[in-house]
Design an enzyme around this catalytic site. Structure first.
Site, short mmCIF file in Angstrom:
data_model
loop_
_atom_site.label_atom_id
_atom_site.label_comp_id
_atom_site.label_asym_id
_atom_site.label_seq_id
_atom_site.Cartn_x
_atom_site.Cartn_y
_atom_site.Cartn_z
N ASP A 375 0.85 -1.18 0.00
CA ASP A 375 0.00 0.00 0.00
C ASP A 375 0.90 1.24 0.00
OD1 ASP A 375 -2.19 1.58 0.04
OD2 ASP A 375 -2.82 1.10 2.08
N ASP A 642 -1.30 -3.24 6.40
CA ASP A 642 -1.59 -3.09 7.84
C ASP A 642 -3.06 -2.83 8.11
OD1 ASP A 642 -1.83 -0.56 6.82
OD2 ASP A 642 -0.86 0.42 8.52
N ASN A 735 33.71 -39.69 7.38
CA ASN A 735 32.41 -39.02 7.31
C ASN A 735 32.10 -38.27 8.59
OD1 ASN A 735 30.57 -38.80 5.15
ND2 ASN A 735 29.01 -39.89 6.34
#
Length: 913
Positions: A375, A642, A735
């Site tokens: 907005d 909002d 690993n």
């Protein structure tokens, strides 16, 4: 010692099993209680008078006291919805330790236990390999569990920063309390923008319109009244005097008494019945697809290695054990822990930058945003509107216009917006507001269709006035007269043009204009309604200035630099929007209005929204429609809003973004909450989201490709070598060291260039990455094989492998294993640094101090290990001095080749991570 450890582990597992049964029984009892919980008889509540209901809950006119509220909470429960059952800790434990990857480790551990302990001769029983595997499972599972618990705690903590409140009457005063503290019998006050906090029987209602779409799917708001109902209705939601949790107030005001809370509400009933698993985000789907992709590679490679080694070496049990080790080598068992750690760390980092993540899995979508819809008011502008002028229809300052506007704004009981606040503030400075004595008679609240609101007031002499303010076009539509040159005359077309010309002049200066009209002694039968807003006298207009924020232009440039396009979706008019957009650097030469959009089909609008960035005079449904079509066009859309009118669009977006000062419905609809209504905060949040995603992809791609390369090397070695290139236990230790090093990845940083573009999870890119970058390590694994087999090992042991005695062959194999163990660790770890950036590693881009330190320490431990007694127990032996010279040459050449292949890959696919 090992027998004691096994016994302790056995007791531990037995305890977990008993706990699982007990917790499961408890959960089933809780579910049964919830399922059998009695729900409110809504028909009876609707047909009863408000007084009867208040007597039922013993609610006095003054409202409840805290003590009464506590007793009612004990009797009827709290106001929290159970969205499905909360996962008990035992299930969190199960999820952490039982993953596709840890199952492979557990299978390997079982095989190792059978071959090395159960079937081994009495003097050769060895549980060391089983212990190493158990340590890997424990580390992987425990770290995942810890991070999962931390994730839940962090999410709850972050959510607690954003509080949804309701207005209730306690001790004869209306107070704001958290929604979960509401109890049956509370008297609740409702106004525009409020979430309905519980199921409520209305006591008073004025022009109350409710959106029930979350419960009924109805697109349009429904009107609610407080009168007693005598008729039967087909559904609970159709009773005019009942409002329900999960709905929200579109316009109007009301008071009501709470008749049901939490799980006992209609919404709670629906939530329980529809407690299906939530739709998976693209992030979760990416994790799932990646896991299955790696398992597919594993299911192909492991059997191949077993068959080749079984045929060439003749020992099928050893071949099976080695094949399972290969599977572990392809398994990124730290993936769940790395992902969770990254999300928690990312959410914490974003919280420090003013961005609250309500759902951790929204972080990836947040970083992937490529279109931000916002907005105008409060995001591009300062969110502090100033009343610049209060003009009569002659265009002159007039305090009478301000006084009427003040009466309208001061006495309305709906949601006071920034314009109302600006009017009240300006009136207090200009007028003696304490001497303005009026009594409110009635009001007609604002709604987004009319775009105006009215109040009816009465002075001390009994004179009544209806005062209306709203958008200038709507005010002209309901005005038949105008106060022009201090005379009330009919509103002619010529005068209308003069007024619109003056308004246009103000709009071009960036001012927003509202009209003010009044009607003296309006006659009405019953309550005032929208029908009474006619034949009014336009007395003037108000001009508001909403100056752009100082940071807006900078923020828009930063968003553009990071690949985020901004589209302004506003209900304001074209001239004001154009003025503001020009001031903040947005091109506003081409814009389109809601009226034009309404004429377009979805197909045409989907094309139009790609061409336009400024949309004006939109209603809430049009905002949501644009957002939905942008998503269908392939964009990841964030919507920042909002207000009440933003909630539908926020729900339609990939990421709904709101601010802590927003109305309840906006905060409830949001995935992300900004603690500051500032686009700079949003930009920082997007960058943090991309950094989080980048570190996750860094681990997955680098680990998957290097593991794939190592296993490809194993295939080659298994075919040509007369012995295993590395023992199963050595593969596990390799690993383990690598995985521990990888635990530092969440603390790494990303190159600034990586953060410039939105990132999406593409599981298919991981397969391509493995195939391209994986075999680069195999090239140097093979050169290492050749170097060790033909030069270094014969030189140290004293001859070629086949010419040696069995004891010497064991020494040869131990040295070979050690050489490939160290080389594999160096290449696998350093490739993290090479693949973490498109740039030249170490020179153009350096990893964080934590990653560099931890990986360096891992390499040091692995390099020293063969020379220690511990290393010798693993079947390794100390390496000669000349090996290290060859290793350095190998590493340099390897990093150079990786850099070359990396650039070829990036040129082909236009991406790295």
């Amino acid at each position: 010692m090992m027998e004691l450890i096994l016994e302790i582990v056995g007791y531990f597992l037995a305890g977990l099993a008993i706990w699982y049964v007990m917790i499961g029984k408890k959960v089933r009892i809780m579910e049964k209680n919830i399922k059998n919980m009695s729900f409110v008889n809504y028909e009876q509540m609707a047909k009863s008078t408000a007084e009867t209901i208040m007597e039922l809950f013993k609610t006095p006119r003054r409202g409840l006291t805290e003590g009464q509220a506590g007793l009612l909470r004990e009797e009827y429960g709290n106001n929290k919805i159970t969205y499905g059952k909360k996962t008990p800790l035992i299930f969190e434990v199960f999820k952490a330790y039982i993953t596709p990857f840890t199952l492979v480790l557990i299978a390997l551990g079982i095989v190792s236990f059978i071959t090395e302990y159960v079937l081994a001769a009495p003097g050769e029983k060895d549980l060391f390999g089983v212990s190493v595997i158990a340590i890997m499972v424990i580390i992987s599972g425990s770290m995942t569990l810890i991070q999962s618990v931390r994730s839940n705690q962090a999410a709850e903590k972050l959510k607690s920063l954003v509080t949804v409140t309701a207005t209730v009457k306690r001790n004869n005063h209306f107070v704001e309390i958290p929604m979960e503290d509401i109890v049956c019998g509370d008297v609740v006050k409702l106004s525009a923008g409020d979430m309905i906090p519980a199921d409520i029987r209305l006591i008073h209602a004025k022009d109350l319109f409710i959106s029930q779409s979350a419960l009924t799917g109805e697109s349009y708001p429904v009107e609610k009244t407080a009168g007693r109902t005598t008729n039967h209705h087909d559904t609970e939601t159709s009773y005019e005097n009942l409002v329900f949790m999960g709905s929200n107030v579109i316009s109007g005001t009301a008071e009501g008494v709470v008749i049901s809370t939490g799980n006992r509400t209609l919404f709670g009933h629906v939530a329980r019945d529809l407690a299906a698993k939530p739709v998976k985000t693209s992030f979760e789907l990416g994790i799932q697809k990646t896991s299955f992709l790696l398992i597919k590679f594993m299911s192909l490679m492991a059997p191949t290695v077993i068959i080749i080694n079984g045929l060439t070496k003749g020992d099928w049990m050893e071949a099976c054990l080695f094949g399972l080790s290969v599977a572990v080598g392809l398994t990124p068992e730290m993936l769940p822990m790395i992902v969770t750690t990254n999300l928690v760390k990312g959410a914490s980092a974003m919280a420090k930058k003013g961005t609250i993540i309500k759902n951790l899995n929204a972080i990836q979508n947040f970083g992937a945003i490529d279109v931000l819809c916002t907005d105008k008011t409060g995001t591009l502008t300062q969110d502090k509107i100033i009343l610049e002028y209060h003009l009569d229809c002659d265009g002159k300052e007039n305090d009478r216009v301000l006084r009427h506007a003040y009466l309208n704004s001061y006495y309305q009981t709906g949601l006071k917006n920034l314009l109302d606040i600006a009017i009240i503030d300006a009136s207090k400075e200009t007028l003696e507001t304490d001497k303005i004595q009026y009594q409110k008679v009635d009001e007609i609240p604002f709604d987004f269709e009319r775009r105006r609101m009215s109040v009816v007031v009465e002075d001390n002499l009994g004179k009544t006035q209806m005062i209306t303010k709203g958008a200038i076009e709507e005010m002209l539509a309901i005005s038949s007269y105008v106060d022009f040159h201090k005379e009330v005359i009919p509103l002619t077309g010529k005068i209308r043009e003069e007024i619109l010309a003056k308004v246009k002049e103000l709009n071009e200066d960036g001012l927003r204009v509202l009209g003010v009209a009044q009607k003296t002694n309006p006659s009405v039968v019953g309550e005032f309604s929208v029908k009474d807003e006619q034949e009014m006298v336009l007395i003037g207009y108000l001009a508001f200035l909403d100056p752009p924020k100082e940071t807006t232009k900078q923020a828009l440039e930063a968003l553009k630099k990071h690949g985020v396009g901004v589209k302004v979706l506003t209900g304001d008019n074209a001239l004001v929007t154009e003025s503001v957009c020009k001031q903040v650097g947005l091109s506003a030469e081409v814009l389109i209005s809601g009226e034009e959009l309404a004429k377009l089909s979805d197909e045409n609008l989907a094309r139009v929204i790609e061409e336009y960035n400024i949309f004006v005079k939109l209603n809430p449904q049009q905002k949501a429609r644009i957002t939905r079509l942008l998503r269908e066009n392939g964009h990841t859309v964030g919507f920042l809003g909002d207000g009440i009118n933003d909630a539908p669009a926020m729900k339609a977006s990939d990421v709904g973004i709101s601010v802590d000062t927003a109305v309840d419905i906006a905060k409830e609809s949001a995935d992300v909450i900004l603690l500051e209504k500032d686009l700079m905060v949003l930009e920082r949040g997007i960058v943090a989201g991309r950094e989080t995603f980048g570190n996750i992809m860094k681990y997955i791609k680098a680990t998957a490709s290097s593991n794939f390369g190592n296993m490809f090397s194993v295939l080659v070695a298994s075919t040509f070598l007369p012995f295993l290139p590395m023992l199963p236990l050595q593969l596990l230790i390799l690993n383990l060291i690598y995985d521990v090093s990888c635990m530092s990845i969440p603390w790494d940083r990303m190159d600034k260039e990586y953060l410039d573009e939105p990132k999406r999870w593409e599981a298919s890119s991981i397969g391509k990455f493995m195939v391209w970058l994986g075999p680069t390590s195999s090239v140097f694994d093979i050169t290492t094989y050749l170097l060790l087999y033909f030069f270094i090992c014969p030189a140290v042991v004293g001859g070629s492998y086949h010419s040696l005695s069995p004891e010497q062959q064991v020494a040869f194999i131990a040295l070979f294993n050690a050489g490939w163990f160290v080389e594999s660790l160096w290449t696998q770890t350093l490739v993290l640094h090479a693949l973490r950036t498109p740039k030249v590693p170490f020179l153009q881009s350096r990893a964080s101090f934590i990653l560099t330190t931890v990986t360096g320490f891992g390499i040091a431990v692995g390099s020293i290990l063969p020379a220690t007694s511990l290393g010798r127990s693993f079947g390794l032996s100390a390496l000669p001095a000349n090996y290290w010279l060859w290793l350095m040459v190998t590493i340099v050449c390897y990093l150079l080749l990786v850099t070359v292949i990396k650039h070829i890959y990036m040129n082909k696919y236009q991406e790295l991570l």
